[in-house]
Motif scaffolding. Structure first.
Motif, mmCIF file in Angstrom:
data_model
loop_
_atom_site.group_PDB
_atom_site.id
_atom_site.type_symbol
_atom_site.label_atom_id
_atom_site.label_comp_id
_atom_site.label_asym_id
_atom_site.label_seq_id
_atom_site.Cartn_x
_atom_site.Cartn_y
_atom_site.Cartn_z
ATOM 1 N N ARG A 70 0.868 -1.133 0.081
ATOM 2 C CA ARG A 70 0.066 0.001 0.093
ATOM 3 C C ARG A 70 0.855 1.307 0.136
ATOM 4 O O ARG A 70 0.564 2.245 -0.505
ATOM 5 C CB ARG A 70 -0.997 -0.042 1.000
ATOM 6 C CG ARG A 70 -1.915 -0.967 0.992
ATOM 7 C CD ARG A 70 -3.015 -0.876 2.173
ATOM 8 N NE ARG A 70 -4.112 -2.156 2.426
ATOM 9 C CZ ARG A 70 -4.013 -3.079 2.862
ATOM 10 N NH1 ARG A 70 -2.992 -3.244 3.770
ATOM 11 N NH2 ARG A 70 -5.045 -4.011 2.810
ATOM 12 N N HIS A 71 2.124 1.274 0.653
ATOM 13 C CA HIS A 71 2.728 2.538 0.596
ATOM 14 C C HIS A 71 3.615 2.595 -0.473
ATOM 15 O O HIS A 71 3.660 3.699 -1.179
ATOM 16 C CB HIS A 71 3.810 2.206 1.918
ATOM 17 C CG HIS A 71 3.598 2.224 3.197
ATOM 18 N ND1 HIS A 71 3.010 3.474 3.700
ATOM 19 C CD2 HIS A 71 3.344 1.719 4.192
ATOM 20 C CE1 HIS A 71 2.306 3.702 5.138
ATOM 21 N NE2 HIS A 71 2.783 2.378 5.340
ATOM 22 N N LEU A 72 3.976 1.660 -1.277
ATOM 23 C CA LEU A 72 4.567 1.684 -2.346
ATOM 24 C C LEU A 72 3.610 2.170 -3.418
ATOM 25 O O LEU A 72 3.875 2.860 -4.503
ATOM 26 C CB LEU A 72 5.247 0.316 -3.005
ATOM 27 C CG LEU A 72 6.326 -0.148 -1.917
ATOM 28 C CD1 LEU A 72 6.868 -1.417 -2.686
ATOM 29 C CD2 LEU A 72 7.507 0.863 -2.142
ATOM 30 N N ASP A 73 2.376 1.692 -3.610
ATOM 31 C CA ASP A 73 1.403 1.980 -4.469
ATOM 32 C C ASP A 73 1.152 3.796 -4.178
ATOM 33 O O ASP A 73 1.080 4.534 -5.319
ATOM 34 C CB ASP A 73 -0.044 1.322 -4.214
ATOM 35 C CG ASP A 73 -1.036 1.499 -5.280
ATOM 36 O OD1 ASP A 73 -0.422 1.493 -6.518
ATOM 37 O OD2 ASP A 73 -2.181 1.413 -5.138
ATOM 38 N N ILE A 74 0.986 4.047 -2.991
ATOM 39 C CA ILE A 74 0.947 5.641 -2.767
ATOM 40 C C ILE A 74 2.251 6.129 -3.469
ATOM 41 O O ILE A 74 1.991 7.378 -3.936
ATOM 42 C CB ILE A 74 0.964 5.870 -1.050
ATOM 43 C CG1 ILE A 74 -0.401 5.339 -0.789
ATOM 44 C CG2 ILE A 74 1.057 7.285 -1.151
ATOM 45 C CD1 ILE A 74 -0.318 5.226 0.954
ATOM 46 N N LEU A 75 3.263 5.883 -3.195
ATOM 47 C CA LEU A 75 4.409 6.441 -3.749
ATOM 48 C C LEU A 75 4.511 6.481 -5.378
ATOM 49 O O LEU A 75 4.842 7.461 -5.952
ATOM 50 C CB LEU A 75 5.847 5.809 -3.250
ATOM 51 C CG LEU A 75 6.085 5.906 -1.705
ATOM 52 C CD1 LEU A 75 7.432 5.301 -1.473
ATOM 53 C CD2 LEU A 75 6.007 7.495 -1.249
ATOM 54 N N SER A 76 4.113 5.411 -5.930
ATOM 55 C CA SER A 76 3.786 5.479 -7.520
ATOM 56 C C SER A 76 2.955 6.491 -7.769
ATOM 57 O O SER A 76 3.186 7.189 -8.852
ATOM 58 C CB SER A 76 3.172 3.847 -7.756
ATOM 59 O OG SER A 76 3.094 4.018 -9.171
ATOM 60 N N THR A 77 1.828 6.663 -7.186
ATOM 61 C CA THR A 77 0.968 7.804 -7.578
ATOM 62 C C THR A 77 1.241 9.056 -7.435
ATOM 63 O O THR A 77 1.226 9.989 -8.166
ATOM 64 C CB THR A 77 -0.249 7.679 -6.669
ATOM 65 O OG1 THR A 77 -1.164 6.360 -6.846
ATOM 66 C CG2 THR A 77 -1.518 8.589 -7.029
ATOM 67 N N GLU A 78 2.087 9.069 -6.126
ATOM 68 C CA GLU A 78 2.845 10.407 -6.160
ATOM 69 C C GLU A 78 3.969 10.915 -7.214
ATOM 70 O O GLU A 78 4.086 12.177 -7.484
ATOM 71 C CB GLU A 78 3.337 10.569 -4.728
ATOM 72 C CG GLU A 78 2.530 10.485 -3.438
ATOM 73 C CD GLU A 78 1.843 12.135 -3.334
ATOM 74 O OE1 GLU A 78 2.535 12.954 -3.323
ATOM 75 O OE2 GLU A 78 0.573 11.978 -3.684
ATOM 76 N N ALA A 79 4.737 9.709 -7.559
ATOM 77 C CA ALA A 79 5.533 10.318 -8.587
ATOM 78 C C ALA A 79 4.899 10.644 -9.983
ATOM 79 O O ALA A 79 5.436 11.185 -10.656
ATOM 80 C CB ALA A 79 6.490 8.852 -8.990
ATOM 81 N N ASP A 80 3.856 9.960 -10.153
ATOM 82 C CA ASP A 80 2.953 10.360 -11.314
ATOM 83 C C ASP A 80 2.671 11.679 -11.284
ATOM 84 O O ASP A 80 2.865 12.887 -12.103
ATOM 85 C CB ASP A 80 1.754 9.706 -11.580
ATOM 86 C CG ASP A 80 2.108 8.139 -12.043
ATOM 87 O OD1 ASP A 80 3.211 8.205 -12.541
ATOM 88 O OD2 ASP A 80 1.154 7.352 -11.839
ATOM 89 N N ARG A 81 2.319 12.263 -9.861
ATOM 90 C CA ARG A 81 1.615 13.463 -9.756
ATOM 91 C C ARG A 81 2.821 14.526 -9.866
ATOM 92 O O ARG A 81 2.673 15.692 -10.481
ATOM 93 C CB ARG A 81 1.017 13.826 -8.310
ATOM 94 C CG ARG A 81 0.713 15.130 -7.835
ATOM 95 C CD ARG A 81 0.243 14.930 -6.687
ATOM 96 N NE ARG A 81 1.132 14.719 -5.495
ATOM 97 C CZ ARG A 81 1.930 15.729 -5.171
ATOM 98 N NH1 ARG A 81 1.853 16.964 -5.550
ATOM 99 N NH2 ARG A 81 2.840 15.333 -4.167
ATOM 100 N N LEU A 82 4.093 14.307 -9.755
ATOM 101 C CA LEU A 82 5.179 15.163 -9.472
ATOM 102 C C LEU A 82 5.869 15.107 -11.202
ATOM 103 O O LEU A 82 6.864 15.856 -11.206
ATOM 104 C CB LEU A 82 6.386 14.556 -8.476
ATOM 105 C CG LEU A 82 5.761 15.015 -7.035
ATOM 106 C CD1 LEU A 82 6.792 14.321 -6.147
ATOM 107 C CD2 LEU A 82 5.649 16.295 -6.745
#
Length: 294
Positions: free
Chosen positions: A78-90
């Motif tokens: 779940r944490h890695l999934d959050i970071l993947s979405t954040e990388a897209d956002r940035l």
């Protein structure tokens, strides 16, 4: 004339053969491949429903083990999934690739866990080795557009703008990987550039390198769901989530070519191509089950 129907005499314990090994056969490992919108998730669900009650098939996510019911590493996932979405956002393709790599590293844990169960087949949407060879050239192009001196410092700054607990979980996973496999821990600020550097290796050497890094072997069977790009794009438009960066109509043909090229490297894998557009999903699943022998 002897009686044709006789009861066999008791076996002599000194000469009787040992009972056959009762250990169940290892599950067949089937990878469902194809561009986004080709129907991998639907096919996997239908295959699971067709599985026998005694040794049911298990569907594994290649990237998100929190989607594997009863499986390991759910909180980390779940944490890695959050970071993947954040990388897209940035808009950070090198951080996106670094997180994708950490997600791929979770697959071997899940595969080993379910291999130890009474499992008929392990069905995965995508596969760490095949998809790495498929997608890495796309990331090289995206990262090449942003790479510059001082880029690691930029990535470190971007990490401070991501949820702290998720970043800490990713860093802890990096340390775990270092302990398990030896060597240094992956660094999130340089990992993306390091990975695209491996594209200089011959394809067979790349497979060996990533098989060691991911602690996995190729699947037994690979099913490539063949679909027209226009139909895949139409399906993607109907999804109720934000599209991934690689789900663009202009990139889907490149991903298809990537699968085509990558699969030529895996000579030990039984590869089948199945038409997946304009067909009932149950028909597709039935053909896949027959080809995979499950």
């Amino acid at each position: 004339m002897p009686d044709p129907v006789r009861t066999a005499p008791p076996a002599d314990p000194n000469t009787a053969r040992p009972a056959p090994d009762a250990t169940p056969a290892a599950p067949v490992r089937v990878a469902l491949l194809g561009i986004d919108g080709s129907g991998k998730s639907t096919c996997a669900r239908l295959l699971a429903r067709r599985s026998p009650a005694v040794r049911p098939h298990v569907v594994l996510s290649c990237l998100r083990p929190h989607e594997n019911p009863g499986g390991p590493l759910r909180e980390l996932s779940r944490h890695l999934d959050i970071l993947s979405t954040e990388a897209d956002r940035l808009g950070s393709p090198d951080l996106k690739l670094a997180i994708l790599y950490l997600q791929m590293c979770t697959y071997s844990v899940a595969e080993r866990f379910f291999t130890g169960q009474q499992t008929g087949a392990i069905i995965t949407e995508r596969h760490p080795l095949i998809d790495t060879l498929t997608y890495l050239p796309l990331y090289r192009r995206a990262i090449g557009a942003v790479i510059e001196p001082g880029r690691p410092a930029v990535l470190r700054q971007q990490l401070t703008r991501m949820p702290a607990l998720s970043v800490q979980a990713a860093l802890a996973w990096c340390q775990t990987l270092a302990r398990r496999r030896g060597g240094r821990a992956p660094r999130l600020d340089t990992l993306g550039e390091e990975l695209i550097g491996l594209l200089t290796l011959p394809p067979e050497a790349m497979v060996t390198e990533f098989a060691t890094r991911f602690a996995v072997t190729p699947p037994d069977v690979a099913i490539l769901l063949d679909i027209d790009v226009a139909e895949a794009t139409r399906r993607l438009r109907t999804r109720d989530r934000r599209p991934e960066p690689h789900e663009r109509a202009d990139l889907l043909p490149l991903i298809w070519d990537g699968y085509d090229n990558a699969l030529q490297t895996f000579t030990s894998v039984r590869v089948h191509r199945v038409r997946a557009d304009h067909r009932p999903p149950h028909d597709i699943a039935a053909e896949v089950a027959q080809l995979a022998g499950i």
